[in-house]
Scaffold this motif. Structure first.
Motif, mmCIF file in Angstrom:
data_model
loop_
_atom_site.group_PDB
_atom_site.id
_atom_site.type_symbol
_atom_site.label_atom_id
_atom_site.label_comp_id
_atom_site.label_asym_id
_atom_site.label_seq_id
_atom_site.Cartn_x
_atom_site.Cartn_y
_atom_site.Cartn_z
ATOM 1 N N LEU A 45 -25.716 28.154 38.089
ATOM 2 C CA LEU A 45 -25.654 29.355 38.656
ATOM 3 C C LEU A 45 -26.862 30.287 38.474
ATOM 4 O O LEU A 45 -27.376 30.917 39.277
ATOM 5 C CB LEU A 45 -24.518 30.295 38.234
ATOM 6 N N LEU A 46 -27.556 30.197 37.435
ATOM 7 C CA LEU A 46 -28.859 30.862 36.847
ATOM 8 C C LEU A 46 -29.903 30.304 37.681
ATOM 9 O O LEU A 46 -30.701 31.107 38.234
ATOM 10 C CB LEU A 46 -29.160 30.548 35.516
ATOM 11 N N ILE A 47 -29.877 29.152 38.015
ATOM 12 C CA ILE A 47 -31.064 28.259 38.650
ATOM 13 C C ILE A 47 -30.797 28.617 40.230
ATOM 14 O O ILE A 47 -31.801 28.878 40.977
ATOM 15 C CB ILE A 47 -31.181 26.766 38.368
ATOM 16 N N TYR A 48 -29.647 28.768 40.685
ATOM 17 C CA TYR A 48 -29.112 29.209 42.044
ATOM 18 C C TYR A 48 -29.922 30.638 42.188
ATOM 19 O O TYR A 48 -30.280 31.020 43.389
ATOM 20 C CB TYR A 48 -28.023 28.925 42.267
ATOM 21 N N ARG A 49 -29.487 31.393 41.276
ATOM 22 C CA ARG A 49 -29.477 33.095 41.631
ATOM 23 C C ARG A 49 -30.961 33.371 41.503
ATOM 24 O O ARG A 49 -31.536 34.186 42.234
ATOM 25 C CB ARG A 49 -28.662 33.680 40.907
ATOM 26 N N ASP A 50 -31.762 32.866 40.634
ATOM 27 C CA ASP A 50 -33.125 33.357 40.221
ATOM 28 C C ASP A 50 -34.212 32.373 41.081
ATOM 29 O O ASP A 50 -34.299 31.471 41.111
ATOM 30 C CB ASP A 50 -33.306 33.173 38.526
ATOM 31 N N LEU A 51 -34.902 33.415 41.902
ATOM 32 C CA LEU A 51 -35.940 32.745 42.700
ATOM 33 C C LEU A 51 -37.035 32.140 41.987
ATOM 34 O O LEU A 51 -37.499 31.112 42.438
ATOM 35 C CB LEU A 51 -36.265 33.839 43.897
ATOM 36 N N TRP A 52 -37.291 32.626 40.753
ATOM 37 C CA TRP A 52 -38.379 31.982 40.049
ATOM 38 C C TRP A 52 -38.149 30.875 39.398
ATOM 39 O O TRP A 52 -39.002 30.027 38.816
ATOM 40 C CB TRP A 52 -38.721 33.095 38.700
ATOM 41 N N LEU A 53 -36.711 30.281 39.528
ATOM 42 C CA LEU A 53 -36.547 28.878 39.041
ATOM 43 C C LEU A 53 -36.210 28.063 40.108
ATOM 44 O O LEU A 53 -35.610 26.795 40.014
ATOM 45 C CB LEU A 53 -35.046 29.081 38.153
ATOM 46 N N HIS A 54 -36.624 28.459 41.327
ATOM 47 C CA HIS A 54 -36.476 27.498 42.392
ATOM 48 C C HIS A 54 -37.613 26.659 42.786
ATOM 49 O O HIS A 54 -38.517 26.844 43.637
ATOM 50 C CB HIS A 54 -36.374 28.380 43.818
ATOM 51 N N THR A 55 -37.852 25.714 41.691
ATOM 52 C CA THR A 55 -39.043 24.751 41.635
ATOM 53 C C THR A 55 -38.367 23.408 41.323
ATOM 54 O O THR A 55 -37.144 23.212 40.971
ATOM 55 C CB THR A 55 -39.841 25.155 40.281
ATOM 56 N N PRO A 56 -39.099 22.420 41.731
ATOM 57 C CA PRO A 56 -38.609 20.989 41.487
ATOM 58 C C PRO A 56 -38.072 20.614 40.071
ATOM 59 O O PRO A 56 -37.102 20.053 40.052
ATOM 60 C CB PRO A 56 -39.758 19.853 41.822
ATOM 61 N N MET A 57 -38.617 21.271 38.876
ATOM 62 C CA MET A 57 -38.299 21.016 37.536
ATOM 63 C C MET A 57 -37.052 21.594 37.433
ATOM 64 O O MET A 57 -36.037 20.946 36.835
ATOM 65 C CB MET A 57 -39.372 21.678 36.738
ATOM 66 N N TYR A 58 -36.463 22.824 37.852
ATOM 67 C CA TYR A 58 -35.320 23.381 37.595
ATOM 68 C C TYR A 58 -34.058 23.017 38.798
ATOM 69 O O TYR A 58 -32.899 22.971 38.257
ATOM 70 C CB TYR A 58 -35.254 24.945 37.798
#
Length: 308
Positions: A45-58
């Protein structure tokens, strides 16, 4: 002994008995499993909600959390129900589904961890070329390939393991259906299948682990040549988290699937299986969240939005 009826259920002997000490252990297992589910779902959920985490690693990390949450859900509910009700039977279909999902998720995780190590190699050793060398199309291909290869191995082993005739004693000395344990009950020659299963284990475990070790060897060499102390610390923090996850998962999986028969012990197998199917999925989100400032920042923002 004669062959059993193909529709007869198997009996799972389980991990725990009803002694006082084992009742406490059962409670701990439930707490660990619940923590694992909550931690991994929260990570997704954190990765889905936070745009800064929308990277290949996350994105790869979210897939790891999904696999871990499903892995716990494949084993713990059945084990808990058997312990509480005393009914330890499992149908051949249920047994086959457990084998399929365990190998799909376990095998998929092997290749996913290799993809994550490549991602870290590119980020540390070729940061300026990261958008090219770790593009979204490549990331999606590696992720779908991990799921596909795991599912192919799971389907092959589940169908083949259940195709053997089984003897009248259909007791599985485990708390879930696992292909190596199941084929020991067969009333037919399983040597060819066990050889093929061993080759699959080599491909699923040793090949990705070699790629992972190569990637982190190159990363270590690059980190040692960094002039910036801050950059070196950040690279070490991220990569040490990945290596901790890799060591926990691969160590347990290699112990289960690649030991010689003469060193096999049912009790050891059950304990180590509990480690990599219940405990490791709980540790993964803890390792990544505690060692990762971006994940901790996303968690703080999430908490602040709920309780301002």
């Amino acid at each position: 002994m004669g062959s059993g009826n193909a529709t007869s259920d198997f009996i799972l002997l389980g991990l725990l008995d009803h002694s006082r000490a084992h009742q406490l252990l059962f409670g701990m297992v439930l707490i660990i499993a619940f923590t694992s589910l909550v931690g991994n779902v929260l990570m997704i959920l954190l990765i889905y909600r936070d745009l800064w985490l929308h990277t290949p690693m996350y994105f790869l990390l979210s897939q790891l959390s999904l696999m871990d949450a499903m892995l716990v859900s494949t084993t713990v509910p059945k084990m808990a129900a058997d312990y509480l009700t005393g009914s330890r039977s499992i149908s051949p279909t249920g047994c086959g589904l457990q084998i399929f999902f365990l190998l799909t998720l376990g095998g998929g995780e092997c290749f996913l961890l290799a993809a994550m190590s490549y991602d870290r190699y590119v980020a540390v050793c070729h940061p300026l070329r990261y958008p090219t060398l770790m593009s979204w199309p490549l990331c999606l291909r590696m992720t779908s390939g991990s799921w596909f290869l795991g599912a192919a191995d799971g389907l092959m082993q589940a169908v083949t393991a259940l195709s053997f005739p089984f003897c009248s004693g259909r007791e599985i000395d485990h708390f879930f259906c696992e292909a190596p344990t199941l084929v020991r009950l067969a009333c037919a020659d399983t040597s060819v299948f066990q050889d093929v299963m061993y080759v699959c284990c080599v491909l699923m475990l040793l090949v990705p682990s070699c790629l992972i070790l190569t990637s982190y060897g190159l990363i270590l060499a690059a980190v040692l040549h960094m002039r910036s102390t801050e950059a070196r610390k950040k690279a070490f923090a991220t990569c040490s988290s990945h290596l901790a996850v890799v060591g926990l998962f691969y160590g347990a999986a290699i112990f289960i699937y690649m030991r010689p028969k003469s060193f096999r012990s049912a009790n050891h197998d059950k304990v180590v299986s509990a480690f990599y199917t219940i405990l490791t999925p709980m540790l993964n989100p803890l390792i990544y969240s505690l060692r990762n400032s971006e994940v901790k920042g996303a968690l703080r923002k999430c908490v602040a939005s709920v309780w301002p």
